[in-house]
Design a protein around this motif. Structure first.
Motif, PDB file in Angstrom:
ATOM      1  N   TYR A  37       0.836  -1.199   0.000  1.00  0.00           N
ATOM      2  CA  TYR A  37       0.000   0.000   0.000  1.00  0.00           C
ATOM      3  C   TYR A  37       0.874   1.255   0.000  1.00  0.00           C
ATOM      4  O   TYR A  37       0.610   2.209  -0.728  1.00  0.00           O
ATOM      5  CB  TYR A  37      -0.940  -0.014   1.211  1.00  0.00           C
ATOM      6  CG  TYR A  37      -1.820   1.197   1.309  1.00  0.00           C
ATOM      7  CD1 TYR A  37      -2.838   1.420   0.384  1.00  0.00           C
ATOM      8  CD2 TYR A  37      -1.636   2.129   2.323  1.00  0.00           C
ATOM      9  CE1 TYR A  37      -3.649   2.551   0.464  1.00  0.00           C
ATOM     10  CE2 TYR A  37      -2.438   3.250   2.414  1.00  0.00           C
ATOM     11  CZ  TYR A  37      -3.443   3.452   1.484  1.00  0.00           C
ATOM     12  OH  TYR A  37      -4.238   4.561   1.568  1.00  0.00           O
ATOM     13  N   ALA A  38       1.941   1.235   0.789  1.00  0.00           N
ATOM     14  CA  ALA A  38       2.857   2.382   0.846  1.00  0.00           C
ATOM     15  C   ALA A  38       3.532   2.615  -0.506  1.00  0.00           C
ATOM     16  O   ALA A  38       3.707   3.762  -0.925  1.00  0.00           O
ATOM     17  CB  ALA A  38       3.902   2.170   1.942  1.00  0.00           C
ATOM     18  N   VAL A  39       3.897   1.552  -1.192  1.00  0.00           N
ATOM     19  CA  VAL A  39       4.533   1.692  -2.514  1.00  0.00           C
ATOM     20  C   VAL A  39       3.586   2.402  -3.485  1.00  0.00           C
ATOM     21  O   VAL A  39       4.015   3.239  -4.277  1.00  0.00           O
ATOM     22  CB  VAL A  39       4.958   0.324  -3.091  1.00  0.00           C
ATOM     23  CG1 VAL A  39       5.418   0.446  -4.542  1.00  0.00           C
ATOM     24  CG2 VAL A  39       6.056  -0.305  -2.252  1.00  0.00           C
ATOM     25  N   HIS A  40       2.326   2.100  -3.393  1.00  0.00           N
ATOM     26  CA  HIS A  40       1.345   2.737  -4.276  1.00  0.00           C
ATOM     27  C   HIS A  40       1.178   4.222  -3.961  1.00  0.00           C
ATOM     28  O   HIS A  40       0.824   4.997  -4.839  1.00  0.00           O
ATOM     29  CB  HIS A  40      -0.009   2.030  -4.181  1.00  0.00           C
ATOM     30  CG  HIS A  40      -0.030   0.700  -4.871  1.00  0.00           C
ATOM     31  ND1 HIS A  40      -0.072   0.570  -6.239  1.00  0.00           N
ATOM     32  CD2 HIS A  40      -0.011  -0.569  -4.374  1.00  0.00           C
ATOM     33  CE1 HIS A  40      -0.082  -0.714  -6.554  1.00  0.00           C
ATOM     34  NE2 HIS A  40      -0.041  -1.422  -5.446  1.00  0.00           N
ATOM     35  N   ARG A  41       1.437   4.628  -2.739  1.00  0.00           N
ATOM     36  CA  ARG A  41       1.245   6.020  -2.315  1.00  0.00           C
ATOM     37  C   ARG A  41       2.502   6.871  -2.388  1.00  0.00           C
ATOM     38  O   ARG A  41       2.419   8.088  -2.527  1.00  0.00           O
ATOM     39  CB  ARG A  41       0.765   6.060  -0.854  1.00  0.00           C
ATOM     40  CG  ARG A  41      -0.609   5.549  -0.606  1.00  0.00           C
ATOM     41  CD  ARG A  41      -1.066   5.774   0.849  1.00  0.00           C
ATOM     42  NE  ARG A  41      -0.050   6.331   1.727  1.00  0.00           N
ATOM     43  CZ  ARG A  41       0.606   5.659   2.675  1.00  0.00           C
ATOM     44  NH1 ARG A  41       0.353   4.401   2.892  1.00  0.00           N
ATOM     45  NH2 ARG A  41       1.509   6.247   3.421  1.00  0.00           N
ATOM     46  N   ILE A  42       3.675   6.264  -2.247  1.00  0.00           N
ATOM     47  CA  ILE A  42       4.923   7.016  -2.076  1.00  0.00           C
ATOM     48  C   ILE A  42       5.860   6.736  -3.246  1.00  0.00           C
ATOM     49  O   ILE A  42       6.123   5.580  -3.582  1.00  0.00           O
ATOM     50  CB  ILE A  42       5.607   6.630  -0.745  1.00  0.00           C
ATOM     51  CG1 ILE A  42       4.666   6.907   0.434  1.00  0.00           C
ATOM     52  CG2 ILE A  42       6.925   7.370  -0.578  1.00  0.00           C
ATOM     53  CD1 ILE A  42       5.136   6.317   1.753  1.00  0.00           C
ATOM     54  N   ASP A  43       6.402   7.813  -3.833  1.00  0.00           N
ATOM     55  CA  ASP A  43       7.308   7.672  -4.974  1.00  0.00           C
ATOM     56  C   ASP A  43       8.749   8.075  -4.659  1.00  0.00           C
ATOM     57  O   ASP A  43       9.593   8.020  -5.538  1.00  0.00           O
ATOM     58  CB  ASP A  43       6.818   8.516  -6.155  1.00  0.00           C
ATOM     59  CG  ASP A  43       5.717   7.823  -6.928  1.00  0.00           C
ATOM     60  OD1 ASP A  43       5.784   6.590  -7.085  1.00  0.00           O
ATOM     61  OD2 ASP A  43       4.781   8.516  -7.360  1.00  0.00           O
ATOM     62  N   LYS A  47      11.464   8.354   1.678  1.00  0.00           N
ATOM     63  CA  LYS A  47      10.165   8.386   2.363  1.00  0.00           C
ATOM     64  C   LYS A  47       9.552   6.992   2.416  1.00  0.00           C
ATOM     65  O   LYS A  47       8.964   6.602   3.425  1.00  0.00           O
ATOM     66  CB  LYS A  47       9.217   9.363   1.672  1.00  0.00           C
ATOM     67  CG  LYS A  47       9.584  10.805   1.897  1.00  0.00           C
ATOM     68  CD  LYS A  47       8.590  11.739   1.234  1.00  0.00           C
ATOM     69  CE  LYS A  47       9.026  13.186   1.451  1.00  0.00           C
ATOM     70  NZ  LYS A  47       8.089  14.126   0.833  1.00  0.00           N
ATOM     71  N   LEU A  48       9.687   6.243   1.332  1.00  0.00           N
ATOM     72  CA  LEU A  48       9.185   4.875   1.322  1.00  0.00           C
ATOM     73  C   LEU A  48       9.962   4.014   2.314  1.00  0.00           C
ATOM     74  O   LEU A  48       9.366   3.229   3.058  1.00  0.00           O
ATOM     75  CB  LEU A  48       9.253   4.279  -0.081  1.00  0.00           C
ATOM     76  CG  LEU A  48       8.761   2.843  -0.211  1.00  0.00           C
ATOM     77  CD1 LEU A  48       7.311   2.697   0.262  1.00  0.00           C
ATOM     78  CD2 LEU A  48       8.912   2.362  -1.658  1.00  0.00           C
ATOM     79  N   ALA A  49      11.268   4.167   2.357  1.00  0.00           N
ATOM     80  CA  ALA A  49      12.091   3.410   3.305  1.00  0.00           C
ATOM     81  C   ALA A  49      11.662   3.712   4.737  1.00  0.00           C
ATOM     82  O   ALA A  49      11.551   2.796   5.567  1.00  0.00           O
ATOM     83  CB  ALA A  49      13.567   3.737   3.109  1.00  0.00           C
ATOM     84  N   THR A  70      16.124   1.084   2.852  1.00  0.00           N
ATOM     85  CA  THR A  70      16.407   1.984   1.729  1.00  0.00           C
ATOM     86  C   THR A  70      16.667   1.185   0.458  1.00  0.00           C
ATOM     87  O   THR A  70      16.135   1.509  -0.610  1.00  0.00           O
ATOM     88  CB  THR A  70      17.604   2.904   2.051  1.00  0.00           C
ATOM     89  OG1 THR A  70      17.314   3.619   3.260  1.00  0.00           O
ATOM     90  CG2 THR A  70      17.864   3.877   0.925  1.00  0.00           C
ATOM     91  N   GLU A  71      17.444   0.142   0.564  1.00  0.00           N
ATOM     92  CA  GLU A  71      17.700  -0.735  -0.583  1.00  0.00           C
ATOM     93  C   GLU A  71      16.409  -1.405  -1.032  1.00  0.00           C
ATOM     94  O   GLU A  71      16.126  -1.517  -2.236  1.00  0.00           O
ATOM     95  CB  GLU A  71      18.741  -1.789  -0.205  1.00  0.00           C
ATOM     96  CG  GLU A  71      19.121  -2.720  -1.324  1.00  0.00           C
ATOM     97  CD  GLU A  71      20.173  -3.721  -0.868  1.00  0.00           C
ATOM     98  OE1 GLU A  71      19.835  -4.922  -0.865  1.00  0.00           O
ATOM     99  OE2 GLU A  71      21.288  -3.296  -0.520  1.00  0.00           O
TER     100      GLU A  71
END
Length: 87
Positions: A37-43, A47-49, A70-71
């Motif tokens: 869900y986070a991947v769909h919202r954050i580019d 921030k995703l990490a 981060t990786e």
């Protein structure tokens, strides 16, 4: 299968290999769903990490002892951006 489902399966495949608490495969279903869900919202990678770290640390109520979010975020965003899915 639609493109979003294909993307989600590809993301889940990578996330299944992420075991920061050394709990073993198949233990992180909730965290995987939340991370997708986070991947769909954050580019943005950092921030995703941070979101992924927060998801796992919240579930375990402890700092994440292993893994590199981060990786992982970079890998997930690469999959997302290389997907033909328009989210």
């Amino acid at each position: 299968m639609n493109e979003t489902a294909q993307l989600n399966f590809a993301l889940a495949d990578v996330l299944n290999g992420f075991d920061p608490f050394h709990a073993g495969a198949g233990f992180y279903d909730t965290e995987i769903a939340d991370s997708i869900y986070a991947v769909h919202r954050i580019d943005e990678k950092n921030k995703l990490a941070a979101a992924i770290r927060s998801i796992y640390e919240h579930s375990f109520d402890a700092p994440m002892p292993g893994g590199n979010p981060t990786e992982l975020a970079e890998q997930l965003l690469t999959i997302k951006h290389n997907s033909s899915c328009s989210l």
